[in-house]
Motif scaffolding. Sequence first.
Motif, PDB file in Angstrom:
ATOM      1  N   ASN A  63      70.030  41.675  98.228  1.00  0.00           N
ATOM      2  CA  ASN A  63      70.583  40.413  97.727  1.00  0.00           C
ATOM      3  C   ASN A  63      69.572  39.270  97.765  1.00  0.00           C
ATOM      4  N   SER A  64      68.308  39.643  97.871  1.00  0.00           N
ATOM      5  CA  SER A  64      67.292  38.588  98.024  1.00  0.00           C
ATOM      6  C   SER A  64      67.223  37.671  96.807  1.00  0.00           C
ATOM      7  N   ALA A  65      67.560  38.166  95.625  1.00  0.00           N
ATOM      8  CA  ALA A  65      67.439  37.357  94.400  1.00  0.00           C
ATOM      9  C   ALA A  65      68.789  36.986  93.812  1.00  0.00           C
ATOM     10  N   ARG A  66      69.873  37.222  94.483  1.00  0.00           N
ATOM     11  CA  ARG A  66      71.203  36.889  93.982  1.00  0.00           C
ATOM     12  C   ARG A  66      71.553  35.468  94.437  1.00  0.00           C
ATOM     13  N   VAL A  67      71.693  34.546  93.428  1.00  0.00           N
ATOM     14  CA  VAL A  67      71.814  33.108  93.687  1.00  0.00           C
ATOM     15  C   VAL A  67      73.231  32.652  93.367  1.00  0.00           C
ATOM     16  N   VAL A  68      73.730  31.717  94.186  1.00  0.00           N
ATOM     17  CA  VAL A  68      74.990  31.031  93.906  1.00  0.00           C
ATOM     18  C   VAL A  68      74.732  29.525  93.973  1.00  0.00           C
TER      19      VAL A  68
ATOM     20  N   ASN B 185      63.224  39.087 101.730  1.00  0.00           N
ATOM     21  CA  ASN B 185      63.680  37.775 101.246  1.00  0.00           C
ATOM     22  C   ASN B 185      62.754  36.688 101.800  1.00  0.00           C
ATOM     23  N   ASP B 186      61.664  36.467 101.078  1.00  0.00           N
ATOM     24  CA  ASP B 186      60.710  35.441 101.525  1.00  0.00           C
ATOM     25  C   ASP B 186      60.490  34.350 100.469  1.00  0.00           C
ATOM     26  N   ASN B 187      61.328  34.237  99.419  1.00  0.00           N
ATOM     27  CA  ASN B 187      61.204  33.208  98.375  1.00  0.00           C
ATOM     28  C   ASN B 187      62.560  32.548  98.157  1.00  0.00           C
ATOM     29  N   GLU B 188      62.567  31.179  98.193  1.00  0.00           N
ATOM     30  CA  GLU B 188      63.802  30.442  97.963  1.00  0.00           C
ATOM     31  C   GLU B 188      63.999  30.241  96.462  1.00  0.00           C
ATOM     32  N   PRO B 189      65.210  30.048  96.006  1.00  0.00           N
ATOM     33  CA  PRO B 189      65.472  29.770  94.576  1.00  0.00           C
ATOM     34  C   PRO B 189      64.829  28.433  94.161  1.00  0.00           C
ATOM     35  N   LYS B 190      64.367  28.358  92.917  1.00  0.00           N
ATOM     36  CA  LYS B 190      63.717  27.146  92.380  1.00  0.00           C
ATOM     37  C   LYS B 190      64.301  26.817  91.005  1.00  0.00           C
TER      38      LYS B 190
ATOM     39  N   GLY C 148      74.602  33.404  99.049  1.00  0.00           N
ATOM     40  CA  GLY C 148      75.111  32.299  99.836  1.00  0.00           C
ATOM     41  C   GLY C 148      75.395  32.626 101.271  1.00  0.00           C
ATOM     42  N   GLN C 149      75.028  33.846 101.721  1.00  0.00           N
ATOM     43  CA  GLN C 149      75.312  34.241 103.096  1.00  0.00           C
ATOM     44  C   GLN C 149      74.370  33.537 104.068  1.00  0.00           C
ATOM     45  N   MET C 150      74.745  33.623 105.328  1.00  0.00           N
ATOM     46  CA  MET C 150      73.938  33.053 106.391  1.00  0.00           C
ATOM     47  C   MET C 150      72.557  33.673 106.373  1.00  0.00           C
ATOM     48  N   GLY C 151      71.556  32.878 106.533  1.00  0.00           N
ATOM     49  CA  GLY C 151      70.184  33.348 106.533  1.00  0.00           C
ATOM     50  C   GLY C 151      69.531  33.325 105.168  1.00  0.00           C
TER      51      GLY C 151
END
Length: 748
Positions: free
Chosen positions: A144-149, A104-109, A194-197
């Motif tokens: 869950n690296s790409a699962r966005v809420v 998980n090294d990319n944030e949602p955009k 949406g979890q911590m981290g």
Amino acid sequence: MWAQRGVEPVTFWSQVPCPTTTPQPPQLHSDVDKGEGKVKYVLSGEGATSIFTIDENTGDIHATKRLDREAQAYYTLQAQAIDRLTNLPVEPRSEFVVKVQDINDNEPKFIDGPYVAGVPERSSLGTKVVQVAATDADDPTYGNSARVVYSIVEGQPYFSVEPKTGVIRTALPNMDRETRDQYVLVIQAKDMVGQMGGLSGTTSVTVTLTDVNDNPPRFAHKIYQYTVLESLPVQSVVARIKAADADIGSNAEMDYRIMDSDGPGMFNITTDEDTQEGVIILHKPLDFETKSGFALRIEATNRNIDSNLLSLGPFSDTTSVKVTVEDVNEPPVFSTRFNKMVVSEDARVGFSIGRVSAHDPDTPHSTIRYSIDRNTDMDRFFNVDALNGVISTAKPLDREASSVHNLTIFATESQDPTQIGKGITLITVLDINDNAPVFAEDYDTVLCENAMPGQVIEKISAVDKDEPLNGHRFYFTLDAPVAGNLNFTLRDNKDNTATVLTKRGGFRRREQPMYRLPVLITDNGSPALSSTNTLSVRVCECDSSGVPLSCGAVAYTATGLSTGALLAILGCIITLLVMVLLIVTMRRRRKQPLILEEERDIRENIVRYDDEGGGEEDTEAFDMVTLRNLNIVRDPSVRRDVTPDTPTYFHYTAASRPPYKSLPDNVVFREFIWERLKDADVDPTAPPYDSLQTYAFEGSGSVAESLSSLESLSTDSDQNYDYLSNWGPRFKKLADLYGNSDSGSVFS
């Protein structure tokens, strides 16, 4: 499987066995390698030497750079074991795939952000506004690296967002645009469910509340008052009123109407589409003396009413408008603005045609003076009585010149001449029978020589400038002197036309090329008028179909006279003309006298002769009369200040002096020259420079010797020429000749 710190995990698939029990680097090993150092390992393919390296002795594979799965998730490599000495393969080439394991090294955009959306005001709770979407570059199939809420950071409590779908909805019902029309929301998207981290990204959503017609129009005042002058022109703006509406656009459009008025039809109201104002317009003229004020009841109503919001109505409002009329000094007003009058064409000068009347609306008994606008009566056919307004004729009228006169009558207040009223008077001139009928056109009647008796040669009609009520009726007859002629007859067709016929045949243009037939035309007026019109009939040679070939008189040719005789006569005439011209030319070239005018000065004329004389006895070379005619010499005492006492060879008294014509020729010339010399010496108007006088005389034995005036100087003259030396270099020669001469004789 082996992973290095800070580097994406790497998974190997290989055709050769790989150790899986210890976290040691991946290793390739050949069965031929006995550990004696004779085998060397070589790596090739994607990223070989740049990203991946191999220990040629042990076959261990290492990554030299950080790996990024989002940039490249797989690498295909080839490995081979070769003999270190011969460089020959000891086993076939092996191919394997390196898979980069995701972290998980990319944030949602939000690719489409920021967002702009709108929602109608007064929307119900949960109304969808817009849907936002964020993407995550991490592997959606791994963890869950790409699962966005989604969540809302700013914008509560007005709006909410669905965590999984990103749909934004209204969180409050009946939001009012007139209170607040725009909201800026901040929406967050976070991976790892949406979890911590987990990593997150945000975007802004601008939500605008669109208008609905939820506000009725309202007048600011219940009563509006306006004042206008009674002279305000019709269709002018009386006042502008406006009902306020908090809505915008089409929801604020409204219509105005006059619900009630104590002056029906006096005013009208329309809507200004740009400002949504009610414009009150004057529809009829105002009259302070009749009514000085008006009361109106006006209603404003929204045009576009939402049926779902009728409970918020009514969407209209009313107000009262009072209009006060102020008095002004008005010009006189005609009792009838447009008058029609008639007058007979034969009305005498001064005949009363009719009367116009005007009054002052401000002062009923004010004196009014009447006049005619002469721009409408340029020829001054009419007059108007200044006090009583009676219109009369000023000149004889001619209906045929002008049948209708459109006059503008001025009515002026005596107390205030600037107040002028205008009225129109239309005068129609009635016709009388004062014009006789004439031919309708200039007829060019042709009569063929081969015409037969009773043949129609022309059909004539007439016109009359008069216009009788029952129409024209013309009567045609031949004038009495030619009524019984043997050549033509005339038949009245009883339809305002007549036919001209021949009585005989055998017309010959050689005998008579033209006939003139006087026709008498009479109208049916009272009294009846008539005129005699001449019909010219040309006799022509025609072809068999009656088409004229030639008309007019036939040229007469003399018989018995030959061509030679005609030429001889013509030659004689030309000879006579030439002789006359020669005589005239010779007379014009006759030698003129040398002295043509009595006042001409002989010394100013040079007569040139191209022949040589024979001396004094030669009297044939030129005319001596000219020189003998000395009576033209001017009297020196007329314009001479001093009369010189000069010597002469021949002394005569005034009474005993013989006439010039009786003297000998040489004496004549000498006396003539002497007179000229005296004139030159004493003439105060003579030019201040040397002059040469030439006289055309030559002969033998002349006692006068030299005749040049340049060598002649009269010393006996009382006139002193010494002043010439003071006139400058230009007069030096004259000063030498006249001012300092010691000669005592006239001739040198």
